[in-house]
Write a protein that holds these residues in place. Structure first.
Motif, PDB file in Angstrom:
ATOM      1  N   ARG A 185      -4.675  -9.645  -9.548  1.00 17.69           N
ATOM      2  CA  ARG A 185      -6.113  -9.714  -9.801  1.00 17.69           C
ATOM      3  C   ARG A 185      -6.547 -11.011 -10.490  1.00 17.69           C
ATOM      4  O   ARG A 185      -7.755 -11.281 -10.564  1.00 17.69           O
ATOM      5  CB  ARG A 185      -6.564  -8.513 -10.653  1.00 17.69           C
ATOM      6  N   ARG A 186      -5.612 -11.806 -11.019  1.00 20.54           N
ATOM      7  CA  ARG A 186      -6.006 -13.061 -11.675  1.00 20.54           C
ATOM      8  C   ARG A 186      -6.636 -14.034 -10.680  1.00 20.54           C
ATOM      9  O   ARG A 186      -7.407 -14.914 -11.071  1.00 20.54           O
ATOM     10  CB  ARG A 186      -4.801 -13.731 -12.338  1.00 20.54           C
ATOM     11  N   VAL A 187      -6.263 -13.906  -9.409  1.00 19.23           N
ATOM     12  CA  VAL A 187      -6.887 -14.718  -8.356  1.00 19.23           C
ATOM     13  C   VAL A 187      -7.851 -13.831  -7.588  1.00 19.23           C
ATOM     14  O   VAL A 187      -7.492 -12.727  -7.166  1.00 19.23           O
ATOM     15  CB  VAL A 187      -5.827 -15.306  -7.405  1.00 19.23           C
ATOM     16  N   LYS A 188      -9.074 -14.309  -7.408  1.00 18.11           N
ATOM     17  CA  LYS A 188     -10.060 -13.578  -6.608  1.00 18.11           C
ATOM     18  C   LYS A 188     -10.090 -14.200  -5.222  1.00 18.11           C
ATOM     19  O   LYS A 188     -10.611 -15.303  -5.031  1.00 18.11           O
ATOM     20  CB  LYS A 188     -11.442 -13.637  -7.249  1.00 18.11           C
ATOM     21  N   ALA A 189      -9.499 -13.514  -4.268  1.00 19.10           N
ATOM     22  CA  ALA A 189      -9.477 -14.010  -2.894  1.00 19.10           C
ATOM     23  C   ALA A 189     -10.839 -13.797  -2.245  1.00 19.10           C
ATOM     24  O   ALA A 189     -11.640 -12.959  -2.689  1.00 19.10           O
ATOM     25  CB  ALA A 189      -8.385 -13.306  -2.104  1.00 19.10           C
ATOM     26  N   GLY A 190     -11.088 -14.520  -1.171  1.00 16.02           N
ATOM     27  CA  GLY A 190     -12.341 -14.355  -0.439  1.00 16.02           C
ATOM     28  C   GLY A 190     -12.290 -13.233   0.565  1.00 16.02           C
ATOM     29  O   GLY A 190     -13.325 -12.720   1.007  1.00 16.02           O
ATOM     30  N   PHE A 191     -11.062 -12.812   0.938  1.00 14.35           N
ATOM     31  CA  PHE A 191     -10.902 -11.776   1.968  1.00 14.35           C
ATOM     32  C   PHE A 191      -9.596 -11.035   1.698  1.00 14.35           C
ATOM     33  O   PHE A 191      -8.540 -11.652   1.537  1.00 14.35           O
ATOM     34  CB  PHE A 191     -10.870 -12.434   3.351  1.00 14.35           C
ATOM     35  N   TYR A 192      -9.688  -9.691   1.644  1.00 18.18           N
ATOM     36  CA  TYR A 192      -8.517  -8.865   1.352  1.00 18.18           C
ATOM     37  C   TYR A 192      -8.151  -8.005   2.556  1.00 18.18           C
ATOM     38  O   TYR A 192      -8.989  -7.256   3.075  1.00 18.18           O
ATOM     39  CB  TYR A 192      -8.790  -7.958   0.150  1.00 18.18           C
ATOM     40  N   ILE A 193      -6.891  -8.106   2.963  1.00 16.61           N
ATOM     41  CA  ILE A 193      -6.359  -7.283   4.048  1.00 16.61           C
ATOM     42  C   ILE A 193      -5.344  -6.316   3.442  1.00 16.61           C
ATOM     43  O   ILE A 193      -4.322  -6.741   2.889  1.00 16.61           O
ATOM     44  CB  ILE A 193      -5.690  -8.142   5.137  1.00 16.61           C
ATOM     45  N   LEU A 194      -5.647  -5.032   3.523  1.00 16.43           N
ATOM     46  CA  LEU A 194      -4.751  -3.997   2.993  1.00 16.43           C
ATOM     47  C   LEU A 194      -3.953  -3.386   4.141  1.00 16.43           C
ATOM     48  O   LEU A 194      -4.533  -2.943   5.131  1.00 16.43           O
ATOM     49  CB  LEU A 194      -5.559  -2.914   2.275  1.00 16.43           C
ATOM     50  N   LEU A 195      -2.636  -3.345   3.980  1.00 14.80           N
ATOM     51  CA  LEU A 195      -1.752  -2.766   4.991  1.00 14.80           C
ATOM     52  C   LEU A 195      -1.238  -1.404   4.524  1.00 14.80           C
ATOM     53  O   LEU A 195      -0.963  -1.201   3.346  1.00 14.80           O
ATOM     54  CB  LEU A 195      -0.559  -3.686   5.255  1.00 14.80           C
ATOM     55  N   SER A 196      -1.118  -0.495   5.471  1.00 14.40           N
ATOM     56  CA  SER A 196      -0.519   0.815   5.197  1.00 14.40           C
ATOM     57  C   SER A 196       0.238   1.255   6.439  1.00 14.40           C
ATOM     58  O   SER A 196      -0.310   1.215   7.543  1.00 14.40           O
ATOM     59  CB  SER A 196      -1.606   1.840   4.835  1.00 14.40           C
ATOM     60  N   ALA A 197       1.481   1.647   6.277  1.00 16.55           N
ATOM     61  CA  ALA A 197       2.312   2.009   7.428  1.00 16.55           C
ATOM     62  C   ALA A 197       1.909   3.368   7.985  1.00 16.55           C
ATOM     63  O   ALA A 197       1.609   4.302   7.232  1.00 16.55           O
ATOM     64  CB  ALA A 197       3.783   2.021   7.029  1.00 16.55           C
ATOM     65  N   TYR A 198       1.915   3.473   9.307  1.00 15.88           N
ATOM     66  CA  TYR A 198       1.508   4.693  10.010  1.00 15.88           C
ATOM     67  C   TYR A 198       2.276   5.918   9.513  1.00 15.88           C
ATOM     68  O   TYR A 198       1.694   6.987   9.317  1.00 15.88           O
ATOM     69  CB  TYR A 198       1.729   4.491  11.511  1.00 15.88           C
ATOM     70  N   GLY A 199       3.564   5.775   9.293  1.00 19.81           N
ATOM     71  CA  GLY A 199       4.377   6.923   8.877  1.00 19.81           C
ATOM     72  C   GLY A 199       4.379   7.161   7.388  1.00 19.81           C
ATOM     73  O   GLY A 199       5.067   8.067   6.897  1.00 19.81           O
ATOM     74  N   ASP A 200       3.605   6.374   6.643  1.00 20.92           N
ATOM     75  CA  ASP A 200       3.613   6.483   5.181  1.00 20.92           C
ATOM     76  C   ASP A 200       2.249   6.051   4.645  1.00 20.92           C
ATOM     77  O   ASP A 200       2.143   5.114   3.852  1.00 20.92           O
ATOM     78  CB  ASP A 200       4.727   5.598   4.614  1.00 20.92           C
ATOM     79  N   LEU A 201       1.193   6.739   5.059  1.00 16.91           N
ATOM     80  CA  LEU A 201      -0.172   6.344   4.698  1.00 16.91           C
ATOM     81  C   LEU A 201      -0.402   6.453   3.195  1.00 16.91           C
ATOM     82  O   LEU A 201       0.034   7.415   2.555  1.00 16.91           O
ATOM     83  CB  LEU A 201      -1.176   7.233   5.435  1.00 16.91           C
ATOM     84  N   PHE A 202      -1.120   5.469   2.651  1.00  9.25           N
ATOM     85  CA  PHE A 202      -1.371   5.467   1.205  1.00  9.25           C
ATOM     86  C   PHE A 202      -2.162   6.696   0.769  1.00  9.25           C
ATOM     87  O   PHE A 202      -2.009   7.178  -0.352  1.00  9.25           O
ATOM     88  CB  PHE A 202      -2.092   4.180   0.781  1.00  9.25           C
ATOM     89  N   CYS A 203      -3.006   7.223   1.662  1.00  6.99           N
ATOM     90  CA  CYS A 203      -3.836   8.379   1.294  1.00  6.99           C
ATOM     91  C   CYS A 203      -3.022   9.667   1.182  1.00  6.99           C
ATOM     92  O   CYS A 203      -3.516  10.675   0.661  1.00  6.99           O
ATOM     93  CB  CYS A 203      -4.970   8.551   2.302  1.00  6.99           C
ATOM     94  N   ASP A 204      -1.775   9.649   1.657  1.00  2.22           N
ATOM     95  CA  ASP A 204      -0.889  10.812   1.548  1.00  2.22           C
ATOM     96  C   ASP A 204       0.129  10.654   0.423  1.00  2.22           C
ATOM     97  O   ASP A 204       0.988  11.513   0.240  1.00  2.22           O
ATOM     98  CB  ASP A 204      -0.131  11.035   2.865  1.00  2.22           C
TER      99      ASP A 204
END
Length: 332
Positions: free
Chosen positions: A144-163
Motif C-alpha cells: 500500500r505504500r505505492v498507489k498504483a494507477g490500475f490494480y489487477i486482482l487474480l484469483s484461481a478458479y479452483g481456489d476463489l478468494f470468496c471461498d
C-alpha cells in the motif's frame, strides 16, 4: 493439517484485525501512499500460493511493449541478493529470483528490477537514463505504500478468494473486502471451455461491481532448450522424467500425459541442491527431461549429460479479451 488450521482460527481473527487496521490507516491517509507520474499497473492476489501472476505479467508485456518502454518490478522472492537490483547480462536466477530472471531472459528489450521496497525500486527505475514509461508491479496488491494507477486482482478458479479464510486457517493475506481496491478481477486457471453460465455464477458469488474476466493457462505446442525445440505431441510418446517446482503442478503433468512417467515434485521456487541434481541425473537415465519454464531458469546452469527441455505457458482469455486490453490501454 486441516484440523490444525481449524484450531488456529482465533489467530485468523487477530491477523484479520491487524491487516484491516493497516488498510484503514492507508485508506484514511494516516499511513502515506506515494503516487508517481508514470503509469503503474499492480498485479497481485489476496491469497498465498500460485494464481498465475507471472503469465499475467507476461501478457501485459506483450500488450504494452510494442508501444511503451516497460519495466517490471518485484521483490524477487527467494533471491540471494539484497536491495535494488536492475537485471543485466550478468544476472542469474539467484540474483533476481526465478520469475524475474525468467522475464529478463524472455523479454530482453524491457527493464527488469527487484526491490522489496517498491517505492525505492520505482524511484531507482525513474532515475536511470532510459527510464520506463510504464511500470508493472508484480505481487504488489498488499504493497500500500505505492498507489498504483490500475490494480489487477487474480484469483484461481479452483481456489476463489470468496471461498477462502484468513491465514492461518485459510490462505488469505487480508480480508476478502480488499478485493474492492481492484480495477479488474481475473479468474485464472479456468477450464478452457468454462461456460458463460458458470462464469456468471462466479461473478454472482463474488458479488462486486468490479469487471471480472476469465483466463486459462495455454500451453505451447513445443518444448525448448537453449539449442532446439521438439513437438509436445512427440514428447508425450517418449519415456520421460518430468520435474516441477511450482505451486500447483497437476495441470502441467496432465498436459504432458505423465501417467506412465517418472515425476519429481519440489516446493515452489525451490533452488536445486547438488543432491537434487544428482537425483535428477540418476533418474533420467535414458529418458528425456522436461520441466517448467520457471524451473528451467534454475536448472539451466547445470552441465547436464542429457538435454533438458521446458514447456512455456501463457495466459489466454475465454471472452472479452479486447475489452480488458482497452481498459488497460485507456488507463495508460
Amino acid at each position: 493439517m486441516n484440523f490444525l488450521r481449524k484450531i488456529l482460527f482465533p489467530f485468523s481473527i487477530l491477523y484479520g484485525c491487524i491487516t484491516s487496521f493497516r488498510n484503514f490507516l492507508f485508506d484514511k491517509g494516516i499511513l502515506q501512499s506515494y503516487s508517481f507520474e508514470v503509469p503503474i499497473i499492480a498485479v497481485g492476489n489476496l491469497s498465498v500460493g500460485g494464481t498465475g501472476k507471472t503469465p499475467q505479467i507476461e501478457y501485459l508485456i506483450r500488450l504494452l511493449a510494442p508501444n511503451y518502454k516497460i519495466a517490471t518490478l518485484s521483490r524477487g522472492y527467494k533471491r540471494k541478493s539484497e536491495g535494488f537490483v536492475l537485471a543485466d547480462a550478468n544476472s542469474t536466477a539467484e540474483i533476481l529470483g526465478d520469475e524475474p530472471f525468467q522475464i529478463h531472459q524472455k523479454f530482453p528489450q524491457i527493464k527488469v528490477a527487484v526491490d522489496a521496497d517498491r517505492k525505492n525500486g520505482i524511484e531507482k527505475l525513474l532515475s536511470i537514463k532510459d527510464k520506463p514509461e510504464v511500470i508493472l508491479l508484480d505481487d504488489a496488491f498488499q504493497h500500500r505504500r505505492v498507489k498504483a494507477g490500475f490494480y489487477i486482482l487474480l484469483s484461481a478458479y479452483g481456489d476463489l478468494f470468496c471461498d477462502d479464510f484468513l491465514l492461518p486457517t485459510g490462505n488469505l493475506r487480508e480480508s476478502r473486502k480488499g478485493a474492492k481496491r481492484a480495477d479488474v478481477i481475473i479468474i485464472t486457471k479456468c477450464p478452457k471451455d468454462l461456460s458463460e453460465i458458470a462464469q456468471q455464477n462466479i461473478k454472482n458469488k463474488i458479488g462486486l461491481e468490479v469487471p471480472i474476466y476469465f483466463s486459462y493457462i495455454d500451453y505451447d505446442d513445443l518444448v525448448y532448450n537453449s539449442k532446439e525445440s521438439k513437438k509436445v505431441s512427440e514428447i508425450k510418446l517418449l519415456n520421460k522424467l518430468v520435474i516441477a517446482g511450482i505451486a500447483k503442478p497437476e495441470p502441467f503433468f496432465a498436459y504432458l500425459e505423465v501417467s506412465k512417467d517418472d515425476c519429481l515434485v519440489y516446493p515452489d521456487h525451490h533452488f536445486f541442491t547438488e543432491k537434487d541434481l544428482n537425483q535428477i541425473e540418476n533418474k533420467a537415465n535414458n529418458k528425456v527431461i522436461i520441466t517448467t519454464e520457471k524451473d528451467f531458469v534454475r536448472l539451466m546452469q547445470h552441465p547436464w549429460k542429457k538435454p533438458i527441455y521446458y514447456l512455456p505457458i501463457k495466459s489466454s482469455f475465454i471472452l472479452n479479451r479486447e475489452e480488458l486490453n482497452n481498459k488497460i490501454l485507456n488507463n495508460i
